[in-house]
Every structure is written in C-alpha cells, then in structure tokens.
Design a protein around this motif. Structure first.
Motif, mmCIF file in Angstrom:
data_model
loop_
_atom_site.group_PDB
_atom_site.id
_atom_site.type_symbol
_atom_site.label_atom_id
_atom_site.label_comp_id
_atom_site.label_asym_id
_atom_site.label_seq_id
_atom_site.Cartn_x
_atom_site.Cartn_y
_atom_site.Cartn_z
ATOM 1 N N ASP A 1 -19.207 1.105 -9.216
ATOM 2 C CA ASP A 1 -18.648 0.129 -9.462
ATOM 3 C C ASP A 1 -17.335 0.199 -9.640
ATOM 4 O OD1 ASP A 1 -18.291 1.307 -11.749
ATOM 5 O OD2 ASP A 1 -19.646 -0.882 -12.839
ATOM 6 N N GLU A 2 -16.540 1.543 -9.366
ATOM 7 C CA GLU A 2 -14.806 1.674 -9.558
ATOM 8 C C GLU A 2 -13.966 0.316 -8.497
ATOM 9 O OE1 GLU A 2 -17.384 5.634 -10.206
ATOM 10 O OE2 GLU A 2 -17.675 3.748 -8.499
ATOM 11 N N GLN A 3 -12.120 0.898 -9.094
ATOM 12 C CA GLN A 3 -11.841 -0.455 -8.683
ATOM 13 C C GLN A 3 -10.889 0.404 -8.578
ATOM 14 O OE1 GLN A 3 -12.711 -3.569 -8.185
ATOM 15 N NE2 GLN A 3 -14.477 -2.698 -7.220
ATOM 16 N N PHE A 4 -10.095 0.332 -7.347
ATOM 17 C CA PHE A 4 -9.288 1.398 -7.157
ATOM 18 C C PHE A 4 -7.762 0.502 -6.516
ATOM 19 C CE2 PHE A 4 -11.402 5.307 -6.639
ATOM 20 C CZ PHE A 4 -11.519 5.562 -8.277
ATOM 21 N N ILE A 5 -6.378 0.777 -6.712
ATOM 22 C CA ILE A 5 -5.717 0.437 -5.516
ATOM 23 C C ILE A 5 -4.916 1.338 -5.026
ATOM 24 C CG2 ILE A 5 -3.077 -0.365 -5.530
ATOM 25 C CD1 ILE A 5 -4.013 -2.180 -8.035
ATOM 26 N N PHE A 6 -4.279 1.768 -3.648
ATOM 27 C CA PHE A 6 -3.913 2.937 -2.880
ATOM 28 C C PHE A 6 -3.201 2.788 -2.624
ATOM 29 C CE2 PHE A 6 -8.154 3.478 -2.353
ATOM 30 C CZ PHE A 6 -8.779 4.564 -2.559
ATOM 31 N N LYS A 7 -1.821 3.773 -3.008
ATOM 32 C CA LYS A 7 -0.861 3.430 -2.404
ATOM 33 C C LYS A 7 -0.138 4.443 -0.756
ATOM 34 C CE LYS A 7 4.171 3.830 -4.458
ATOM 35 N NZ LYS A 7 4.665 3.897 -5.661
ATOM 36 N N LEU A 8 0.076 3.908 -0.541
ATOM 37 C CA LEU A 8 -0.100 4.849 0.642
ATOM 38 C C LEU A 8 1.388 4.797 1.422
ATOM 39 C CD1 LEU A 8 -3.659 4.323 2.675
ATOM 40 C CD2 LEU A 8 -2.347 5.746 0.885
ATOM 41 N N ASN B 1 -14.418 -1.819 -3.715
ATOM 42 C CA ASN B 1 -13.566 -1.440 -3.902
ATOM 43 C C ASN B 1 -12.206 -1.113 -4.683
ATOM 44 O OD1 ASN B 1 -16.387 -0.110 -3.585
ATOM 45 N ND2 ASN B 1 -16.323 0.640 -5.668
ATOM 46 N N VAL B 2 -11.359 -1.661 -3.000
ATOM 47 C CA VAL B 2 -10.130 -1.571 -3.127
ATOM 48 C C VAL B 2 -9.920 -3.312 -3.678
ATOM 49 C CG1 VAL B 2 -7.996 -1.627 -1.863
ATOM 50 C CG2 VAL B 2 -10.187 -0.006 -1.840
ATOM 51 N N VAL B 3 -8.983 -2.506 -4.771
ATOM 52 C CA VAL B 3 -8.033 -3.998 -5.311
ATOM 53 C C VAL B 3 -6.811 -4.728 -4.447
ATOM 54 C CG1 VAL B 3 -6.527 -4.694 -7.423
ATOM 55 C CG2 VAL B 3 -9.155 -2.999 -8.012
ATOM 56 N N ARG B 4 -6.520 -3.286 -3.762
ATOM 57 C CA ARG B 4 -5.236 -4.110 -3.333
ATOM 58 C C ARG B 4 -4.458 -2.825 -2.509
ATOM 59 N NH1 ARG B 4 -1.921 -9.051 -4.357
ATOM 60 N NH2 ARG B 4 -1.358 -9.037 -2.331
ATOM 61 N N LEU B 5 -3.852 -3.067 -2.017
ATOM 62 C CA LEU B 5 -3.377 -1.798 -0.622
ATOM 63 C C LEU B 5 -1.693 -2.096 -0.754
ATOM 64 C CD1 LEU B 5 -3.418 0.903 0.740
ATOM 65 C CD2 LEU B 5 -3.643 -0.632 2.939
ATOM 66 N N VAL B 6 -0.983 -1.306 -1.753
ATOM 67 C CA VAL B 6 0.591 -1.256 -1.879
ATOM 68 C C VAL B 6 0.848 -0.422 -0.539
ATOM 69 C CG1 VAL B 6 -0.129 -2.193 -4.289
ATOM 70 C CG2 VAL B 6 1.132 0.411 -3.863
ATOM 71 N N ALA B 7 2.429 -0.304 -0.614
ATOM 72 C CA ALA B 7 2.977 0.771 0.361
ATOM 73 C C ALA B 7 4.278 1.502 -0.241
ATOM 74 C CB ALA B 7 3.595 0.353 1.851
ATOM 75 N N LEU B 8 4.230 2.624 0.217
ATOM 76 C CA LEU B 8 5.797 3.297 -0.946
ATOM 77 C C LEU B 8 6.454 3.466 0.786
ATOM 78 C CD1 LEU B 8 5.498 7.241 0.649
ATOM 79 C CD2 LEU B 8 3.917 6.238 -0.176
ATOM 80 N N SER B 9 7.632 2.648 0.068
ATOM 81 C CA SER B 9 9.371 3.269 0.757
ATOM 82 C C SER B 9 9.615 4.445 1.486
ATOM 83 C CB SER B 9 10.322 2.626 0.032
ATOM 84 O OG SER B 9 10.329 3.417 -0.649
ATOM 85 N N GLY B 10 9.136 5.776 0.603
ATOM 86 C CA GLY B 10 8.779 7.460 1.213
ATOM 87 C C GLY B 10 10.418 7.148 1.488
ATOM 88 N N GLY B 11 10.898 7.033 1.299
ATOM 89 C CA GLY B 11 13.047 7.498 2.156
ATOM 90 C C GLY B 11 13.286 6.782 3.353
ATOM 91 N N TYR B 12 12.777 5.744 3.546
ATOM 92 C CA TYR B 12 13.188 5.046 4.694
ATOM 93 C C TYR B 12 13.976 3.569 4.012
ATOM 94 C CZ TYR B 12 9.267 4.980 7.054
ATOM 95 O OH TYR B 12 8.410 5.894 8.401
ATOM 96 N N SER B 13 15.049 3.384 4.603
ATOM 97 C CA SER B 13 15.940 2.121 4.035
ATOM 98 C C SER B 13 15.628 0.915 3.745
ATOM 99 C CB SER B 13 17.677 2.302 4.835
ATOM 100 O OG SER B 13 16.883 1.918 5.917
ATOM 101 N N GLN B 14 16.487 0.105 2.649
ATOM 102 C CA GLN B 14 15.884 -1.003 2.358
ATOM 103 C C GLN B 14 15.428 -1.744 3.921
ATOM 104 O OE1 GLN B 14 17.915 -4.646 1.384
ATOM 105 N NE2 GLN B 14 17.124 -3.525 -0.900
#
Length: 294
Positions: free
Chosen positions: A206-213, A230-243
């Motif tokens: 029953d674990e709940q995770f968010i992934f940041k990819l 089991n996934v609460v949300r998927l979020v994105a990192l900018s990783g060096g991209y410009s805004q």
C-alpha cells in the motif's frame, strides 16, 4: 499522514517549487541570484545568504497556493524561520503550501553509467527531526547518465528501498532517478527506467510514492506510471533546461506537473526592487503553472 495534505498533492492544481540547493549547489544558486563567492567567507555566511534569498521568494505574494502545491526545502531551511515561524509551519499555516524535505546525502561517483545515492546514514534521525518540524514529504535524487541496464536497475532499486522506509515513517517520499538531459541516449535510458519502475511498482503493497523524473523525449511517455494506483503524482525536474524550454516541453505532457528550481528562479536578482522581483517571480510562477495543468 494528513489526508487533507495527501489529497492536495494528489489532486490539486499547481506545481512544486524546488528550493533545496545544498552545500554543493548553493554557490551556483547564489551566483545566479547575483551574489559572488567573494561576498562571503564561510559556509555559515553562505547559508545565511541563501536563506535570505529563499525567504524573499517564499514570502513574496507571488508565491502562493493559487499556483504552488509544495516546496522542497534543504535541512538548513527547515531549521530556520521565516517571519517568526519555522519554515515548514510558515509554508503550511500562512501559505497553504506543503513542506517537503531533501533527505539524500549526495551522490556516489559514476559507476555503470549512473550515480547512486550515498548511503543515507543520517536518515532515521533526519526523519524524526522532520516530524518535529511538521514536514509532509521527502525528496532524494540520483542520476542516470547513460542507458546502462545494470546501473538503472540498481538506481531504481535503491530509490524504492529508501522510499518504503520513508513511507513507513509517515511521509510521502519523492523518488527522483533523474536522467541527465545531456545524455546521448536519453530516450533509451527512459525506456529502461520506465520498465524498472513499473516492475517494482507491481511488487508494492500500500506504499504511496511521488516520482520526480526528467521531462521525457516522447510526450506522455510515463502515462502508465501516472495511472498506477501506488503513484500519488508524477512531477518533472527542469534538469538544466531554460525556463522557456522546460515550460514548452512540460506543456506537452498531460498530468505531469513541474518541480522546477533553476527554471523558476533564473531571472531573480538580489538588486531588484521588491516590485520588480515580485513581478518577475509571478511571471515565472504563472508560466510554470500553466504548463503543469495540461
């Protein structure tokens, strides 16, 4: 675990602000803000300057729950106050924004095409401290540099191992196995990464995770992860991209929200007037929000 807070991060409209630059990345963050290395002599002075920068951002009227769901903090920020309240309490009580804590202790040297997290020897104590400071969730980062199946398998396994421990301690963990945006085989790495994540998700209870990819090369590539129970949300990192590029790429991915740092803060400067600072921050916040609600 507060059900109201879990519902907010799962179903709310908005994005997560990443304000968790640590010792290694703080000089770069300060330089981007207009504070050079010769303007401080000690690590303590450096952390005071970056706390002042974060305080200016978080207390700005542009930084509100209208567009922002959560903020990722560094331990030093958690331990300090904004407007008389500890940062996590200020975020939740005054802004309605979820406080999230960076918990990893940095990365290992590159091996098998990846950088695993260093052993998290301080995790138990840090989680106890986080509970005392009313932290909602955690975040931990490792990096994939090339499409090495063995390395990616190890990185995902490590993220899940710590994620289970953090969830059992009463927090929602953000698992961040970042794919380097400059990788020559980024798409192939993403294919291996997705398969490994789905394989381990299938074994959870029953674990709940968010992934940041990292924002994927193929829009909506991670839809199966987003839809997993089991996934609460998927979020994105900018990783060096410009805004501009980060916002453009994210807007093509449905149900993937931002968790940006550099792309959020890139145009803010220490010598800006409050009016100019708030205007520039509001412009960035709105652009990132719009890309996050596609």
């Amino acid at each position: 675990m507060d059900k109201k807070q879990v519902d907010l991060i799962k179903n709310g409209k908005g994005f997560i602000a990443a304000m968790d630059q640590s010792g290694g990345s703080t000089p770069g963050a300060l330089a981007g803000y207009g504070i050079k290395k010769d303007e401080y002599q000690t690590e303590a002075e450096m952390f005071e300057l970056v706390h002042a920068m974060r305080t200016r951002v978080i207390t700005s009227p542009a930084f509100s729950s209208e567009h922002i769901l959560g903020a990722i903090l560094f331990k030093h920020t958690m331990n300090n106050k904004m407007e008389g309240k500890y940062t996590a309490d200020y975020l939740w009580q005054e802004k309605g924004i979820l406080p999230i804590l960076k918990v990893d202790q940095g990365k290992e040297e590159k091996k098998n095409g990846v950088q695993l997290m260093k052993p998290m020897t301080e995790l138990d104590d840090l989680l106890k401290e986080a509970a005392d400071y009313n932290i909602f969730g955690t975040k931990m980062r490792s990096v994939i540099h090339s499409a090495n199946p063995r390395g990616i398998k190890e990185i995902v396994a490590q993220q899940f191992e710590y994620g289970k421990k953090i969830y059992d301690a009463g927090f929602i963990p953000i698992l961040e196995p970042e794919v380097n945006i400059k990788s020559e085989d980024k798409l192939e790495s993403e294919k291996i990464l997705k398969a490994e994540i789905l394989s381990l998700l299938a074994k959870l209870d029953d674990e709940q995770f968010i992934f940041k990819l990292s924002i994927p090369e193929q829009p909506n590539f991670y839809q199966e992860i987003i839809e997993h129970p089991n996934v609460v949300r998927l979020v994105a990192l900018s990783g060096g991209y410009s805004q501009k590029e980060a916002v453009n790429r994210l807007s093509k991915n449905n149900n993937m929200i931002a968790s940006f740092s550099r792309a959020l803060l890139q145009d803010l400067k220490v010598d800006q007037s409050e009016e100019e600072f708030n205007r520039i921050l509001k412009d960035a916040v709105v652009k990132i929000y719009q890309a996050s609600i596609t």
